[in-house]
Each structure stands twice: as structure tokens, then as C-alpha cells.
Enzyme design. Structure first.
Site, PDB file in Angstrom:
ATOM      1  N   LYS A   1       0.839  -1.208   0.000  1.00  0.00           N
ATOM      2  CA  LYS A   1       0.000   0.000   0.000  1.00  0.00           C
ATOM      3  C   LYS A   1       0.868   1.250   0.000  1.00  0.00           C
ATOM      4  O   LYS A   1       0.650   2.166  -0.789  1.00  0.00           O
ATOM      5  CB  LYS A   1      -0.913  -0.052   1.230  1.00  0.00           C
ATOM      6  CG  LYS A   1      -1.907   1.061   1.328  1.00  0.00           C
ATOM      7  CD  LYS A   1      -3.150   0.631   2.093  1.00  0.00           C
ATOM      8  CE  LYS A   1      -2.923   0.571   3.595  1.00  0.00           C
ATOM      9  NZ  LYS A   1      -2.826   1.889   4.232  1.00  0.00           N
TER      10      LYS A   1
ATOM     11  N   ARG B   1       2.928   5.979  -3.190  1.00  0.00           N
ATOM     12  CA  ARG B   1       4.067   6.819  -3.577  1.00  0.00           C
ATOM     13  C   ARG B   1       4.347   6.715  -5.073  1.00  0.00           C
ATOM     14  O   ARG B   1       4.800   7.670  -5.695  1.00  0.00           O
ATOM     15  CB  ARG B   1       5.285   6.433  -2.739  1.00  0.00           C
ATOM     16  CG  ARG B   1       5.152   6.934  -1.276  1.00  0.00           C
ATOM     17  CD  ARG B   1       5.993   6.110  -0.330  1.00  0.00           C
ATOM     18  NE  ARG B   1       6.018   6.620   1.043  1.00  0.00           N
ATOM     19  CZ  ARG B   1       5.105   6.326   1.988  1.00  0.00           C
ATOM     20  NH1 ARG B   1       4.068   5.568   1.703  1.00  0.00           N
ATOM     21  NH2 ARG B   1       5.242   6.814   3.214  1.00  0.00           N
TER      22      ARG B   1
ATOM     23  N   GLY C   1      -5.394   7.608   5.381  1.00  0.00           N
ATOM     24  CA  GLY C   1      -4.564   8.588   6.085  1.00  0.00           C
ATOM     25  C   GLY C   1      -3.305   8.914   5.302  1.00  0.00           C
ATOM     26  O   GLY C   1      -2.860  10.061   5.265  1.00  0.00           O
TER      27      GLY C   1
ATOM     28  N   ASP D   1       1.651  -1.453  11.779  1.00  0.00           N
ATOM     29  CA  ASP D   1       0.328  -1.847  11.268  1.00  0.00           C
ATOM     30  C   ASP D   1      -0.033  -3.287  11.615  1.00  0.00           C
ATOM     31  O   ASP D   1      -1.152  -3.723  11.348  1.00  0.00           O
ATOM     32  CB  ASP D   1       0.287  -1.678   9.747  1.00  0.00           C
ATOM     33  CG  ASP D   1       0.280  -0.205   9.350  1.00  0.00           C
ATOM     34  OD1 ASP D   1      -0.072   0.638  10.198  1.00  0.00           O
ATOM     35  OD2 ASP D   1       0.647   0.099   8.204  1.00  0.00           O
TER      36      ASP D   1
END
Ligand code: S3P
Length: 770
Positions: A351, A356, A423, A645
Site C-alpha cells: 500500500k 508513492r 490517512g 500496522d
């Protein structure tokens, strides 16, 4: 909404055909026709002006009308009072009399549209007594014109409608009333009557009072005609609302007297201060005040910019429409316990790297090809944002082609950028958008709208950005004023966060000078790696990162490795389940991300790496995990940012371990997609696992028995709180459960791991998606 034959309301009676009442009647009439199956069987109206009734009947808007409630409202199951607030009490009395006379059913829903709610609620309590069905309503819509002829059937479209039910209001009545207002285009929100009145005192009643007051002041001058003759736009704009209905506003000012007086006192004190600033010719303070007000007003303008909740994607990525539609629905997992786990699998792309790749590819000169792109909603939010800023991006599954526009090539988005649940998109884009010549706004879903944004806004302001978190507590929507020259800063990060770091690195590309960021602990470094891959110099010296503004990016191809954060669910599943275990292929092994492997190994997991390679500047490997006995540990704090995470699923591993596992130094978990410490502790408790919640971590009492794959969890219902990783973690728990686990709100799994349930079922779990 309701069955095809029976209308939602048999008989709607609207009392008062002024601007709001008549607009409501017209809007319901149109919605009734548009929806084919009627919302409302019959519409009637009561008004003291016979002409309004006659015209409404002639226009076909109402079937019947008159000037007395008892004659017209007979049998109504919904009565909406749309008269000035002061008259509402006497109308309620008439309605009560009609109930006592058997003309109106006692369970009819009574509502209103008045601008104050406490006094109306009190009147309803007095007149109807306990258990009544009065639900106050207030459409935040209006116009300075009044009366039946000023009606507008579109008046409520995309306007808020506040409902003020009490704790005793029947839920089905509230839901039906809300549906009716939604059908006429309103966005329905609920709040307590006193909160409503406090807020409206500031946002509506005080501004109306000031407009009336100034206009009255000027009108009282002897030479008022001259004043009005020469008054220009300023007076016109300021005084527009002083043309509103005097009786209505008289009633509102009296009904909301105490909240209004409080806001007026504050206003007077503020005005006196302003007077003093002018008297003292205190230019600095004055410019400061005027600047703050201008900035706030411009942000408010952005916030008023209308946008649909889920805008359709542009044609280049039109296949995503269905994915987006799915998210609107509430989904749940119903999982039967199954614990034979085996297979060789691949998980979707990383992710962080996918986000990016879109950002750098868009800002680069030339064409960037990305493969292995994560087709999850978070990464797609970033992709859509750049499409909205004029970048041509084509996508075929996980292959993306980005036609870069260069660091100076983005164009202003026509609407607020919707970041969904992501986010990373919002925080990283804050850095990019702060440096653009155009204004922008970023919004997000419920979960994202609760997450702290000041952590990026504050350092960006230090760089000279004009950025405001317009939510209640330093939260989204973020509103950014373009055209600011940014300066380099030196910034020690208050928390180890790759998102803050990356946001500042991105802003620094447009800043004058060299920006230095100091990390308290190492966090994921994909931004630094990818900048280098795009040929932009960046220096990393231990925890110190420096980047000089003014460079350019050269397009390059990106291969996105599989996401170790997604692999983590299957690593834990293989370790705690029975069967042969799992191999997960070609997973990203960036050393700033492998904390989960270190922690699981410390707990005794059997994890082997093979086929190690480096692809596109990122290390990868196949991970094989075999079932093993896990034991509790104290998790070293240095590993926290490297596994940030993965803690929800590590808590599942800890529950299956022998002994106690203690996590500290992980306060950041409280501000992820949900408060992951509390939400996990609650879910574990539901399934029968004890834990102690710490401010910055958790202590989990493992229930494992050495040498056995005993059942750890009972069955139960889990709320995911809009958090994909909570949902997936409890799905993993099902492999050691005695009974079915039901997880609500699993649609957010699509943000990072589309296809999770199918893959989990392929290796042995039994998830039914409902
Ligand atoms: C991310 C950084 C982490 C992580 C998030 C993705 C990134 O957040 O939790 O899922 O891509 O930079 P923080 O940097 O706020 O810890």
C-alpha cells in the site's frame, strides 16, 4: 425504502404554506412523482391565507386544504408545522385537541421546521406529555423572500436538515422522517436540541441580528435615502438577510434568547477590542485579525463547495465504479471455525509503495509504468486525486501507466479531493498541495475524519504553508490556500511517523533551501528510496534526512512488491492454525517493515525466508510459516515503528500464546483507522480473552497450552469500527475459535486487501461474506 403499494406516510399535513412549508410540499410532491411508488399517499395543508391554499390545490400540490386543523389534518400520520416559532405551541394545542376528539391518531408523528429547538421541544413535552411522537426538525436552508409564491422545490437539495429526537423518540418514526427529508435531497443529521440552539445562535441568529441591526441603524439616519443610494456591494452583501421575515426572526430571537444573548455578549467584547485596535492604530494586530478572518472565510468557501459523497470515477478507471459502490453497503463476515491451514499464496501489492508510485509518477517528467499496484481503495483514492488534478493515468488491473506532468504541472481540482479511508493519501498530499499555486480541500470518510491532521499541518505552517484542519479537533477536512512560498525548516519529528516525515519531504521539494527532518526512531523509508529512484537527491544520515528544494523527478518504472502488512495476517494464521502452514511469495522485506517477523520469531514462530532478491530498489523474499507453539514476550519498543500496522493481528497471536505478552511505547495505535488498542481489547473480551489496556499499549493473557492447538476464542459479534486491519485480525482468530465469529463493517477490508476473504478461504478458513 417501502413496499411498492403502501406509501411510507398515508397522509402528510403541512401547517403553514410560507416559504419553507410550501417548498417542502412542492419538494415532496416532486419526489413522490419521481420515485414512482409514493412516499406520501395524500398531502394536505392548513394556512390562514385562502389564496395560498387555492393556488396550492390549483397547482396540484395538495389534495385538500383549509384554515382549520381539525377539518384538514383528520387521519394524518405525519404533521409538519411550518409556522413562526412562537405560534408552534398553540398549534400543538390544537393538534392535541384533535387527538382527544379522535380526529388525529395519537401516534401521528408531529414535526416542525423552526430555527430554534429547545423551546419547541419543551412545548411538545408540556402539551403531548410522555411518550409523544414529536421530533423537532430544522432545514438549514432558506431565502430572504417569504410566502407561498417564493417556494422552491429544490430548496433542500444538498442542504443539511437537523433532526432533534429525544432519547424517548421511537426509532422507526425518526428513521421514516429522515427518509422523507432525504428523498427531497436533504442531508439529515441528528443532534440534541440544546446543542442545536447553541450552534445556531452563532452561525445564524447572531448574523441575522447584526444584519437587522446595521440596516436599522442606517435606516434611522435622517439622510438614509442618500446612504442607501450610495451603498454598494459591501452593504448589499452584509444586509441581504435583513430582508427576511420580521415575525419569524422576532420569534427566533425570543425563543433562543439565552444562547443568542451569550453570543451577542461575546460579539460586543470582540467588537470593543477591534475598536481599540483601530483607535490605537495597531496595524500589526489589525492585519493579523483581518488576515485570520480572510483566511477562515476562504476556507469556509471551500467547505461550501458541493461534492457528491461518492463521485463517479473518470473513464480511465471506470472499472472501479463497482468497487466504490460496494463500499457504500454495509458488509459483514460470518465465519465458521476451521483450523487446517495450508497452501502457497500471493498477497496484493504494498500500500505504501503504491501510493508513492502514483505521487512521484505524476510529478515526474515522462511516463512511469507501475506493476503490482495495489487495487485497494486507499491507493485508488490517491490515483483519483491525481486524475482530478489533471494527470492522465491509465490502469489495467495492477498495471498503471502515469503520464507525469512535472513538479509544476498539476492543475486545480474542480472539487474537494476525497481521500476515503486513507490517512497516507491525506497526509502525504498535504505536503504536495501546500506547495501548489492553487487552493484545495481534502475530505475523508468517518474514520479518516477523526484522525489527527495537525501533526502535518503544524510543521507545514512553519514552512509557510496556509493549511487549516477545519474539522472539530484538528481533523479533516483540510483546506489549503495555494500560492505560498515555502521555506526549508529543521524539524525533529515528535513521533516516529513515516507519514509526517514523507509529507515534509514532499513539501521540501518546493521549499527554498535544505529541509532537515530528524526521526526519533526509524520509520518506513519508501519515500526516501523512491525519491532516489526518480533521480531526486536526498541525504539520509542515521536518523537525519535532508532534502533541498528546486529539483525535478525523472520518470522510472516501479515494481511494487507484495505488502508485508497484508502477508502478516497469513503469517499469524499459519503460526496459530493446524495443518502444514503457508508460503507467501515475493513479499517486500524492506528492513523498516519487518518488525512483525522479528516479533513472531521472538514468540517462537517457525518462519523461514527463501528466494531473497532485490526488485526495483526494494528487497523481497518468499516467507514460509509453519504451525508452532508461541509464547508470550515483552515486545521491544524499538520494534514498534517497524511493525506498526501489524499489532492487531499480533494481538491474536499473543492470545494463542502461552503466558503474557506486553506491548508498550505504542500510543500511535490509538490514532490509526480506529483506536486499535481499545477496539482490539473490546473484541478480545467479546471472544473471551483477558487483557489490560495501557495508555501506550496492552497486556494480553495468552490462553495457549504448550503442545496443543486448543481453542482460544469463543464465538461472538465484533465491530470493526471502519478499520480493515481489525476486521482481518478477527477473521484470523476464527482458526482457533469454538463458535462462529461475526464481524461487522468488513467493507473497509477493500481499502488494503481486496480479495482477502476469498484468499483466506482458499487456505482453509470458512468466511461467508454477507
Ligand atoms: C504509512 C505509515 C504508517 C502506517 C500507514 C502507512 C505510510 O503510518 O501506519 O499504514 O505509508 O507512510 P504513520 O507514519 O503515521 O505511523
Amino acid at each position: 425504502m417501502h413496499d411498492g403499494h403502501k406509501p411510507m406516510f398515508e397522509h402528510l399535513c403541512v401547517i403553514g404554506l410560507g416559504l419553507i412549508g410550501a417548498s417542502f410540499v412542492q419538494a415532496v410532491y416532486h419526489a413522490n412523482q419521481r420515485l414512482g411508488s409514493p412516499l406520501v399517499g395524500k398531502i394536505t395543508a392548513v394556512d390562514t391565507n385562502p389564496k395560498s391554499i387555492k393556488d396550492a390545490i390549483a397547482a396540484g400540490l395538495i389534495q385538500d386544504g383549509g384554515d382549520t386543523v381539525s377539518a384538514v389534518a383528520a387521519g394524518a400520520d405525519l404533521v409538519v408545522i411550518a409556522t413562526p416559532v412562537q405560534s408552534v405551541e398553540s398549534i400543538m394545542q390544537t393538534l392535541k385537541d384533535a387527538m382527544n376528539a379522535g380526529v388525529l391518531p395519537y401516534d401521528a408523528i408531529i414535526s416542525d421546521v423552526g430555527s430554534t429547538k429547545v423551546s419547541v421541544q419543551q412545548a411538545a413535552d408540556r402539551i403531548f406529555g410522555l411518550g409523544h411522537h414529536f421530533i423537532g426538525g430544522h432545514p438549514i436552508a432558506g431565502a430572504e423572500n417569504s410566502g407561498f409564491d417564493a417556494r422552491n422545490g429544490e430548496l433542500f437539495v444538498q442542504h443539511k436538515l437537523i433532526l432533534c429526537p429525544t432519547p424517548d423518540s421511537p426509532a422507526d418514526a425518526v428513521a421514516k422522517l429522515a427518509k422523507l427529508w432525504q428523498a427531497v435531497g436533504a442531508e439529515v443529521i441528528q443532534m440534541d436540541a440544546s446543542r442545536h440552539d447553541e450552534i445556531l445562535a452563532y452561525t445564524s441568529h447572531l448574523p441575522h441580528l447584526l444584519a437587522f441591526s446595521l440596516t436599522h441603524q442606517l435606516a434611522s439616519h435622517d439622510d438614509n435615502l442618500d446612504i442607501f443610494r450610495y451603498a454598494a456591494g459591501g452593504f448589499r452583501d452584509f444586509s441581504r438577510i435583513a430582508a427576511s421575515h420580521p415575525v419569524m426572526w422576532h420569534d427566533i430571537f425570543i425563543a433562543n434568547k439565552s444562547a443568542l444573548l451569550q453570543s451577542l455578549d461575546e460579539f460586543q467584547a470582540h467588537l470593543s477590542e477591534f475598536r481599540q485596535i483601530i483607535a490605537n492604530e495597531d496595524s500589526q494586530t489589525m492585519l493579523d485579525w483581518l488576515g485570520t478572518a480572510r483566511h477562515a472565510r476562504r476556507h469556509f468557501g471551500h467547505m461550501l463547495a458541493k461534492k457528491p459523497m461518492y463521485k463517479p470515477y473518470s473513464s480511465t478507471i471506470s472499472k472501479d465504479k463497482d468497487a466504490i459502490k460496494d463500499t457504500i453497503m454495509n458488509q459483514s463476515y460470518h465465519i465458521r471455525p476451521q483450523n487446517t491451514i495450508a497452501g502457497t499464496i500471493s498477497v496484493p501489492g504494498d500500500k505504501s509503495i503504491s501510493h508513492r508510485s502514483i505521487m512521484f509518477g505524476s510529478l515526474a517528467d515522462g511516463i512511469t509504468q507501475v506493476s503490482g499496484f495495489l487495487q485497494g481503495e486507499d491507493a485508488l483514492s490517491t490515483l483519483q486525486a491525481f486524475v482530478d488534478m489533471g494527470v492522465k493515468i491509465e490502469r489495467q488491473g495492477d498495471k498503471v501507466t502515469i503520464h507525469g506532468v512535472g513538479v509544476d504541472g498539476l492543475s486545480a481540482p474542480a472539487e474537494p479531493l476525497d481521500m476515503g479511508n486513507s490517512g497516507t493519501s491525506m497526509r502525504l498530499l498535504a505536503g504536495i498541495l501546500s506547495a501548489q499555486p492553487f487552493d484545495s480541500v481534502m475530505t475523508g470518510d468517518v474514520s479518516l475524519s477523526k484522525r489527527p491532521m495537525e501533526r502535518v499541518a503544524k510543521p507545514l505552517r512553519q514552512m509557510g504553508a496556509k493549511i487549516q484542519s477545519t474539522g472539530e479537533k484538528g481533523t479533516a477536512p483540510l483546506s489549503i490556500t495555494g500560492g505560498q512560498a515555502l521555506n526549508a525548516i529543521e524539524y525533529p519529528l515528535p513521533v516516529a511517523s513515516a507519514q509526517i516525515k514523507s509529507c515534509l519531504i514532499l513539501a521540501a521539494m518546493w521549499a527554498k533551501g535544505t529541509t532537515t527532518i530528524i526521526e526519533p526512531e526509524v520509520s518506513r523509508d519508501h519515500t526516501e528510496r523512491m525519491l532516489k529512484a526518480f533521480g531526486y537527491p536526498i541525504s539520509v544520515d542515521g536518523n537525519k534526512i535532508s532534502i533541498t528544494g528546486g529539483g525535478r523527478l525523472t520518470a522510472t518504472d516501479i515494481i511494487v512488491p507484495a505488502d508485508i502488512s497484508s502477508a502478516a495476517f497469513f503469517m499469524v494464521l499459519a503460526a496459530i492454525g493446524g495443518g502444514e502452514g503457508l508460503t507467501i511469495e515475493k513479499v517486500g522485506m524492506n528492513p523498516t517493515r519487518t518488525g512483525v517477523i522479528d516479533i513472531l520469531r521472538l514468540m517462537g514462530a517457525d518462519i523461514r525466508l527463501s528466494n531473497e532478491a532485490v526488485v526495483g530498489g526494494e528487497p523481497i523474499a518468499d516467507i514460509t510459516v509453519r504451525p508452532s507453539d508461541l509464547h508470550g514476550i515483552e515486545i521491544p519498543e524499538s520494534l514498534v515503528p517497524l511493525a506498526i500496522d501489524e499489532f492487531p493481528v499480533l494481538f491474536i497471536a499473543a492470545s494463542c500464546a502461552t503466558g503474557t505478552t506486553k506491548l508498550t511505547g505504542a500510543k500511535e495505535l490509538r490514532v490509526k483507522e480506529s483506536d486499535r488498542i481499545q477496539v482490539m481489547a473490546d473484541g478480545l473480551a467479546t471472544l473471551g480473552v483477558d487483557s489490560t489496556v495501557l495508555e501506550d499499549g496492552i497486556i494480553i493473557q495468552g490462553k495457549g497450552v504448550a503442545g496443543e492447538k486448543n481453542a482460544i476464542f469463543g464465538g461472538g459479534v465484533i465491530e470493526s469500527h471502519h478499520d480493515h486491519r481489525i476486521a482481518m485480525s478477527f477473521a484470523v482468530a476464527s482458526s482457533r475459535a469454538t463458535d462462529d465469529i461475526i464481524i461487522h463493517g468488513t467493507q473497509t477490508v477493500n481499502t488494503s486487501f481486496p480479495g482477502f476473504a476469498e484468499l483466506a478461504n482458499q487456505v482453509g478458513l470458512a468466511i461467508e461474506v454477507k
